[in-house]
Design a protein around this motif. Structure first.
Motif, mmCIF file in Angstrom:
data_model
loop_
_atom_site.group_PDB
_atom_site.id
_atom_site.type_symbol
_atom_site.label_atom_id
_atom_site.label_comp_id
_atom_site.label_asym_id
_atom_site.label_seq_id
_atom_site.Cartn_x
_atom_site.Cartn_y
_atom_site.Cartn_z
ATOM 1 N N SER A 218 -28.737 7.777 -15.845
ATOM 2 C CA SER A 218 -27.534 7.700 -16.659
ATOM 3 C C SER A 218 -26.891 6.340 -16.455
ATOM 4 O O SER A 218 -26.581 5.954 -15.320
ATOM 5 C CB SER A 218 -26.544 8.805 -16.270
ATOM 6 N N HIS A 220 -23.783 3.800 -17.720
ATOM 7 C CA HIS A 220 -22.484 3.789 -18.402
ATOM 8 C C HIS A 220 -21.652 2.652 -17.812
ATOM 9 O O HIS A 220 -21.817 2.308 -16.636
ATOM 10 C CB HIS A 220 -21.764 5.130 -18.201
ATOM 11 N N ALA A 226 -21.261 7.942 -14.945
ATOM 12 C CA ALA A 226 -22.710 8.129 -14.927
ATOM 13 C C ALA A 226 -23.138 8.975 -13.739
ATOM 14 O O ALA A 226 -24.008 9.850 -13.857
ATOM 15 C CB ALA A 226 -23.405 6.766 -14.895
ATOM 16 N N ALA A 318 -25.352 14.337 -21.694
ATOM 17 C CA ALA A 318 -25.311 12.926 -22.091
ATOM 18 C C ALA A 318 -25.082 12.827 -23.596
ATOM 19 O O ALA A 318 -25.732 13.513 -24.383
ATOM 20 C CB ALA A 318 -26.606 12.223 -21.710
ATOM 21 N N GLU A 322 -24.677 7.438 -24.839
ATOM 22 C CA GLU A 322 -25.138 7.284 -23.456
ATOM 23 C C GLU A 322 -26.655 7.254 -23.369
ATOM 24 O O GLU A 322 -27.238 6.465 -22.610
ATOM 25 C CB GLU A 322 -24.557 8.410 -22.599
ATOM 26 N N THR A 326 -28.796 3.983 -22.097
ATOM 27 C CA THR A 326 -29.743 4.109 -20.987
ATOM 28 C C THR A 326 -31.139 3.644 -21.407
ATOM 29 O O THR A 326 -31.822 2.921 -20.666
ATOM 30 C CB THR A 326 -29.790 5.567 -20.481
#
Length: 334
Positions: A218, A220, A226, A318, A322, A326
């Protein structure tokens, strides 16, 4: 060198086309392959068909199809069809899943999962050969089945998921690859000994078996956001998906934490989950943070001895933005 692939979100996006767009984005930024899990959302075969039609080079495959809800002959037919549709880009991954999924969701008996997986691989491989399949196993018995189309020009690798020592040994002995999930770097290295034992028992070489590790990631701008995503995701797997992830973490030195996470999840105590999954444990099981932090963490995972392929996956919850961030941040060509 470790290749980088995508393991598309377990949580179902709003539209099938989102999967297609993620795969196309992955192709654009250099990922080698895109894997699609099959849980309780869209079925993997239909979505992979769409992905195959909208991409040109990226490999495709399910990770994993369970070995209970479809017959091996049907999966052989499906693999032949997907290989034709994708012009030779398919890799097929199968596995037993777990009792909670097979009995709770599919209404089947979770009986002899390892033997069933081994025979399932045998039958699918026989179907894909194009020869008449006469198979007499403990689980499956077939007579006279044969594809009524040409077998794939490009052979389809048949890979197997596994977490415990015996299941990983089985992958080394009978499958073309091993798919691992919820592993620490040290836990993965420990299981490599089981894989290599299976390779030896099968009279094979290490180059015959591809190792793939699915890693939750993740990214962010808010690094703590994240990290919360990944903590919640880990809690769901340990608390809601039966006992096998908990048992796998226990084998990797996190028995007390896994037990505590399951209890906290059962009580819907998210704050407690975040306390248990501290920064050290999270770093051992995921990539989570800002773009700069995530890229720095990536190098540690790609340096694992014996790992051929790192599959970037995504936490439950997510958002579309996001997932895309990623994919881009961790893309090989980014």
């Amino acid at each position: 060198m470790t290749s980088r692939t995508l393991h598309l979100p377990v949580s179902a996006p709003d539209h099938v086309e989102s999967f297609v767009e993620y795969a196309s984005l992955g192709e654009a930024v250099g990922y080698d392959h895109v894997w699609l899990p099959e849980t309780w959302g869209r079925d993997a075969v239909s979505v992979l068909t769409r992905i195959a039609s909208e991409t040109d080079e990226i490999g495709i495959g399910p990770s994993v199809l369970n070995v209970y809800s479809r017959s091996p002959a049907l999966v052989g037919q499906t693999a032949a069809t997907l290989q034709e549709l994708s012009a030779g880009r398919l890799r097929l991954a199968v596995g037993p899943s777990g009792r909670a999924v097979i009995e709770g969701w599919h209404g089947a008996s979770f009986d002899r999962p390892l033997r069933r997986t081994r025979e399932f691989i045998d039958v699918v491989r026989a179907v894909l050969s194009g020869d008449v399949v006469d198979y007499d196993g403990d689980i499956f018995s077939l007579g006279g089945f044969r594809l009524r189309c040409d077998p794939p020009e490009t052979p389809v690798p048949i890979e197997a998921a596994g977490m415990g020592p015996t299941s990983v040994e089985l992958a080394g002995r009978f499958a073309d690859g091993w798919h691992a999930i919820v592993f620490t770097p040290d836990g993965f290295r420990e299981r490599m000994a089981d894989l290599e034992r299976g390779i030896e028992l099968g009279g094979r070489t290490r180059g015959d078996v591809t190792t793939t590790l699915s890693l939750t990631a993740s990214v962010h701008e808010d690094g703590e956001h994240a990290r919360r995503r990944c903590r919640n995701h880990l809690a769901f797997y340990v608390g809601a998906m039966g006992t096998y992830y908990r048992e796998s973490l226990a084998r990797q030195g996190y028995e007390d934490e896994a037990t505590a996470i399951a209890a906290a999840f059962a009580n819907d105590d998210r704050d407690r989950v975040h306390e248990i999954v501290d920064d050290e444990m999270l770093a051992d099981l995921a990539i989570a943070g800002t773009p700069a932090e995530a890229r720095e963490q990536l190098a540690r995972w790609e340096a694992i001895d014996g790992l051929d392929e790192l599959a970037i996956s995504f936490p439950r919850g997510a958002t579309d933005d996001e997932v895309r961030q990623t994919i881009r941040t961790l893309g090989p060509d980014t």
